[in-house]
Design a protein around this motif. Structure first.
Motif, PDB file in Angstrom:
ATOM      1  N   LYS A  63       3.369  11.253 -13.330  1.00  0.00           N
ATOM      2  CA  LYS A  63       4.645  10.651 -13.731  1.00  0.00           C
ATOM      3  C   LYS A  63       5.353  10.014 -12.529  1.00  0.00           C
ATOM      4  CE  LYS A  63       5.491  13.695 -17.707  1.00  0.00           C
ATOM      5  NZ  LYS A  63       6.330  14.810 -18.231  1.00  0.00           N
ATOM      6  N   MET A  64       5.330  10.707 -11.380  1.00  0.00           N
ATOM      7  CA  MET A  64       5.942  10.135 -10.180  1.00  0.00           C
ATOM      8  C   MET A  64       5.289   8.808  -9.805  1.00  0.00           C
ATOM      9  SD  MET A  64       6.711  13.169  -7.438  1.00  0.00           S
ATOM     10  CE  MET A  64       5.342  14.239  -7.842  1.00  0.00           C
ATOM     11  N   ALA A  65       3.955   8.807  -9.762  1.00  0.00           N
ATOM     12  CA  ALA A  65       3.230   7.609  -9.374  1.00  0.00           C
ATOM     13  C   ALA A  65       3.404   6.493 -10.398  1.00  0.00           C
ATOM     14  CB  ALA A  65       1.749   7.937  -9.190  1.00  0.00           C
ATOM     15  N   LEU A  66       3.505   6.861 -11.681  1.00  0.00           N
ATOM     16  CA  LEU A  66       3.681   5.851 -12.726  1.00  0.00           C
ATOM     17  C   LEU A  66       5.025   5.146 -12.591  1.00  0.00           C
ATOM     18  CD1 LEU A  66       2.671   4.451 -15.265  1.00  0.00           C
ATOM     19  CD2 LEU A  66       3.605   6.353 -16.612  1.00  0.00           C
ATOM     20  N   VAL A  67       6.070   5.894 -12.261  1.00  0.00           N
ATOM     21  CA  VAL A  67       7.386   5.268 -12.052  1.00  0.00           C
ATOM     22  C   VAL A  67       7.317   4.266 -10.905  1.00  0.00           C
ATOM     23  CG1 VAL A  67       9.770   5.688 -11.334  1.00  0.00           C
ATOM     24  CG2 VAL A  67       8.691   7.192 -13.022  1.00  0.00           C
ATOM     25  N   VAL A  68       6.706   4.688  -9.786  1.00  0.00           N
ATOM     26  CA  VAL A  68       6.574   3.792  -8.631  1.00  0.00           C
ATOM     27  C   VAL A  68       5.759   2.557  -9.010  1.00  0.00           C
ATOM     28  CG1 VAL A  68       5.589   3.555  -6.318  1.00  0.00           C
ATOM     29  CG2 VAL A  68       6.828   5.638  -6.936  1.00  0.00           C
ATOM     30  N   ALA A  69       4.623   2.756  -9.677  1.00  0.00           N
ATOM     31  CA  ALA A  69       3.754   1.640 -10.037  1.00  0.00           C
ATOM     32  C   ALA A  69       4.448   0.662 -10.979  1.00  0.00           C
ATOM     33  CB  ALA A  69       2.468   2.163 -10.677  1.00  0.00           C
ATOM     34  N   THR A  70       5.213   1.177 -11.931  1.00  0.00           N
ATOM     35  CA  THR A  70       5.894   0.304 -12.895  1.00  0.00           C
ATOM     36  C   THR A  70       6.961  -0.540 -12.205  1.00  0.00           C
ATOM     37  OG1 THR A  70       5.533   1.951 -14.637  1.00  0.00           O
ATOM     38  CG2 THR A  70       7.166   0.240 -15.067  1.00  0.00           C
ATOM     39  N   VAL A  71       7.793   0.103 -11.395  1.00  0.00           N
ATOM     40  CA  VAL A  71       8.866  -0.619 -10.708  1.00  0.00           C
ATOM     41  C   VAL A  71       8.303  -1.660  -9.750  1.00  0.00           C
ATOM     42  CG1 VAL A  71      10.779  -0.372  -9.064  1.00  0.00           C
ATOM     43  CG2 VAL A  71      10.514   1.276 -10.932  1.00  0.00           C
ATOM     44  N   ILE A  72       7.303  -1.275  -8.972  1.00  0.00           N
ATOM     45  CA  ILE A  72       6.766  -2.182  -7.962  1.00  0.00           C
ATOM     46  C   ILE A  72       5.978  -3.319  -8.604  1.00  0.00           C
ATOM     47  CG2 ILE A  72       5.255  -2.389  -5.956  1.00  0.00           C
ATOM     48  CD1 ILE A  72       7.907  -0.920  -5.456  1.00  0.00           C
ATOM     49  N   SER A  73       5.203  -3.050  -9.646  1.00  0.00           N
ATOM     50  CA  SER A  73       4.439  -4.127 -10.281  1.00  0.00           C
ATOM     51  C   SER A  73       5.374  -5.181 -10.858  1.00  0.00           C
ATOM     52  CB  SER A  73       3.516  -3.562 -11.366  1.00  0.00           C
ATOM     53  OG  SER A  73       4.251  -2.898 -12.375  1.00  0.00           O
ATOM     54  N   PHE A  74       6.518  -4.749 -11.391  1.00  0.00           N
ATOM     55  CA  PHE A  74       7.515  -5.705 -11.879  1.00  0.00           C
ATOM     56  C   PHE A  74       8.142  -6.487 -10.727  1.00  0.00           C
ATOM     57  CE2 PHE A  74       8.012  -4.112 -16.281  1.00  0.00           C
ATOM     58  CZ  PHE A  74       8.217  -5.339 -16.907  1.00  0.00           C
ATOM     59  N   SER A  75       8.523  -5.773  -9.679  1.00  0.00           N
ATOM     60  CA  SER A  75       9.215  -6.436  -8.570  1.00  0.00           C
ATOM     61  C   SER A  75       8.316  -7.420  -7.839  1.00  0.00           C
ATOM     62  CB  SER A  75       9.765  -5.390  -7.594  1.00  0.00           C
ATOM     63  OG  SER A  75       8.718  -4.673  -6.975  1.00  0.00           O
ATOM     64  N   GLN A  76       7.002  -7.231  -7.931  1.00  0.00           N
ATOM     65  CA  GLN A  76       6.101  -8.185  -7.297  1.00  0.00           C
ATOM     66  C   GLN A  76       6.194  -9.572  -7.912  1.00  0.00           C
ATOM     67  OE1 GLN A  76       1.960  -6.855  -6.852  1.00  0.00           O
ATOM     68  NE2 GLN A  76       2.393  -6.847  -4.680  1.00  0.00           N
ATOM     69  N   LEU A  77       6.571  -9.643  -9.184  1.00  0.00           N
ATOM     70  CA  LEU A  77       6.792 -10.956  -9.791  1.00  0.00           C
ATOM     71  C   LEU A  77       7.876 -11.722  -9.041  1.00  0.00           C
ATOM     72  CD1 LEU A  77       6.726 -10.298 -13.659  1.00  0.00           C
ATOM     73  CD2 LEU A  77       5.063 -11.595 -12.316  1.00  0.00           C
ATOM     74  N   ILE A  78       8.933 -11.014  -8.652  1.00  0.00           N
ATOM     75  CA  ILE A  78      10.055 -11.654  -7.961  1.00  0.00           C
ATOM     76  C   ILE A  78       9.632 -12.112  -6.566  1.00  0.00           C
ATOM     77  CG2 ILE A  78      12.399 -11.324  -7.108  1.00  0.00           C
ATOM     78  CD1 ILE A  78      12.743  -9.196  -9.327  1.00  0.00           C
ATOM     79  N   SER A  79       9.029 -11.197  -5.804  1.00  0.00           N
ATOM     80  CA  SER A  79       8.632 -11.555  -4.439  1.00  0.00           C
ATOM     81  C   SER A  79       7.523 -12.597  -4.447  1.00  0.00           C
ATOM     82  CB  SER A  79       8.180 -10.317  -3.667  1.00  0.00           C
ATOM     83  OG  SER A  79       6.966  -9.804  -4.174  1.00  0.00           O
ATOM     84  N   GLY A  80       6.618 -12.513  -5.421  1.00  0.00           N
ATOM     85  CA  GLY A  80       5.549 -13.502  -5.524  1.00  0.00           C
ATOM     86  C   GLY A  80       6.088 -14.887  -5.817  1.00  0.00           C
ATOM     87  N   HIS A  81       7.071 -14.961  -6.724  1.00  0.00           N
ATOM     88  CA  HIS A  81       7.680 -16.252  -7.042  1.00  0.00           C
ATOM     89  C   HIS A  81       8.408 -16.816  -5.828  1.00  0.00           C
ATOM     90  CE1 HIS A  81       9.653 -19.406  -9.334  1.00  0.00           C
ATOM     91  NE2 HIS A  81      10.823 -18.992  -8.852  1.00  0.00           N
TER      92      HIS A  81
END
Length: 448
Positions: A222-240
């Protein structure tokens, strides 16, 4: 084979192999900080056990990462002497800062982190965990700063001419905060966090599938899933944001990433495709004007294409840049979908009963690694033919005294040594995972 090509292959091989490990160290370090922080807050033993377990894996990864990174510094001097002379003042400043801010921080706290259990207070040990994690992040900062300067040089002037030319720092902070550094640092950090998060997800999904350590694995998952979900979303912003910077500062690279040839015309955004560089066309599935919209918020806005540049000043391997870029995007979108679906099942109370999803997570550890690798391939191959963008060509940067036979011989040796190191890493990792977190907690610290 051409000496320049061999030197590039050798450096690409060594740095790609090395880059397996630092992202894992940074990502696992973040999860360790969270785990140990929860232990300090709740005093629940399972969080301490998880921290101890992942510390073993962190130590293996960190050690091999250091060992595989040293060789690259020698390659600068042997295979890329002219380049090293050209960028020596720039790289010297960045790497000196790395030694001061990163290695100093890591070396101060690493011993406490590894051997301080039961010797220092829990609070002091937690501080050491945070210190090593921050040190690994700062190390990435200065490496990315140095590489970003090659992409978008700033804060310098050129002294000398021809093979005696070199760049000197005139403004240290302009060099550090060059036009691409911040976007790229954030994107690299996020890729590292995903690599570590999916390593934790993979191992604990394996335990859950096998019915081992289920209670503690559910917490870690659950801890790792929260981190993975938040970071995978935020990568869209930094990637753009990073792509916007490429459009402004390296338009030939952006054109290669989407196979756009027309000098100035609306550009499509391809979901997948194949580039024919000879015919200057892309066969695939795309959104008409999609790239124009992402860059200018206008489907009809023109984008500078490859034909706006002389042939010798633009990437020659356009299809490779295109494919690597789109593999990275595809993996990123898949990880977003995977983590969102897992969070939905968590909310429904069905996450750990969905065995096929746990099976996917067991093998998902490879996906962030592939994305990190192809992302760097896109950046480096898209920069060609420049080793320092707009100033020094790759063909001008390699050592004139090194022969093809010497490079081939050393490449074979590196391949053998690195293969042995990789097998050692897999063996040690497998051994720790099979022992499990409770077995590890009961034994004295055994790094390898």
């Amino acid at each position: 084979m051409d000496v320049e090509i061999l030197a590039r292959i050798q450096f690409a091989f060594t740095i790609a192999f090395h880059y397996i490990y630092p992202p894992l160290s940074i990502g696992i370090g973040l999860l360790m900080v969270i785990m140990e922080g929860l232990y300090l807050k709740t005093r629940k033993k399972e969080y301490e056990i998880l921290t101890r377990f992942w510390l073993k894996i962190f130590a293996i990864t960190f050690g091999i990462g250091v060992a595989t990174g040293i060789i690259m510094e020698f390659e600068f001097g042997t295979n890329w002497a002219i380049y090293s002379k050209y960028v020596g003042d720039i790289f010297g400043s960045a790497l000196a800062a790395e030694g001061l801010f990163a290695f100093g921080l890591e070396s101060t706290f690493l011993g406490i982190l590894l051997f301080g259990w039961n010797r220092v207070s829990p609070r002091v040990h937690f501080i050491s965990t945070v210190g090593v994690f921050l040190g690994s992040m700062f190390s990435a900062v200065w490496i990315v700063v140095a590489n970003s300067w090659q992409q978008t040089p700033a804060g310098y002037h050129i002294v000398g001419e021809g093979i005696h030319a070199r760049a000197e720092v005139t403004d240290f902070w302009a060099m550090v905060f060059n036009p691409s550094s911040l976007d790229r640092i954030i994107h690299v950090w996020q890729g590292a966090f995903l690599a570590g998060a999916f390593m934790v997800l993979s191992v604990h999904a394996y335990y859950l599938r096998k019915g081992r350590y289920t209670d503690i694995s559910k917490k870690a998952f659950k801890m790792a899933l929260v981190v993975a979900t938040v970071i995978s979303f935020s990568q869209l912003i930094s990637g753009h944001s990073s792509a916007d910077g490429v459009a402004k500062n390296q338009p030939a690279k952006l054109a290669a990433m989407e196979g756009h040839y027309e000098e100035s015309a609306p550009a499509d955004l391809y979901l997948l495709g194949w580039v024919d560089n000879e015919q200057q066309e892309v066969t695939g599935l795309g959104i008409p004007g999609g790239l124009s919209f992402l860059v200018h918020q206008d489907f009809a806005a023109p984008i500078i294409g490859l034909n706006a540049f002389p042939k010798e000043d633009r990437p020659s391997q356009v299809n490779a840049v295109f494919q690597f870029y789109h593999i990275m995007i595809a993996i990123g979108m898949f990880l977003i979908g995977l983590t969102i679906y897992a969070c939905f099942l968590w909310w429904k109370g069905k996450l750990f009963e969905t065995k096929w999803l746990l099976w996917i997570f067991s093998f998902s550890v490879i996906l962030p690694q592939i994305a990190n690798q192809v992302g760097w391939f896109t950046a480096e191959m898209g920069r060609q033919p420049w080793i320092v963008y707009g100033h020094l060509r790759t063909s001008q940067g390699f050592s004139q005294e090194v022969s093809a036979n010497q490079i081939v011989f050393s490449l074979v040796l590196f391949t053998i040594v690195y293969s042995l190191l990789f097998l050692l890493f897999l063996y040690s990792l497998n051994k720790k995972i099979k022992h499990g977190p409770y077995d590890e907690a009961q034994n004295a610290l055994d790094i390898i």
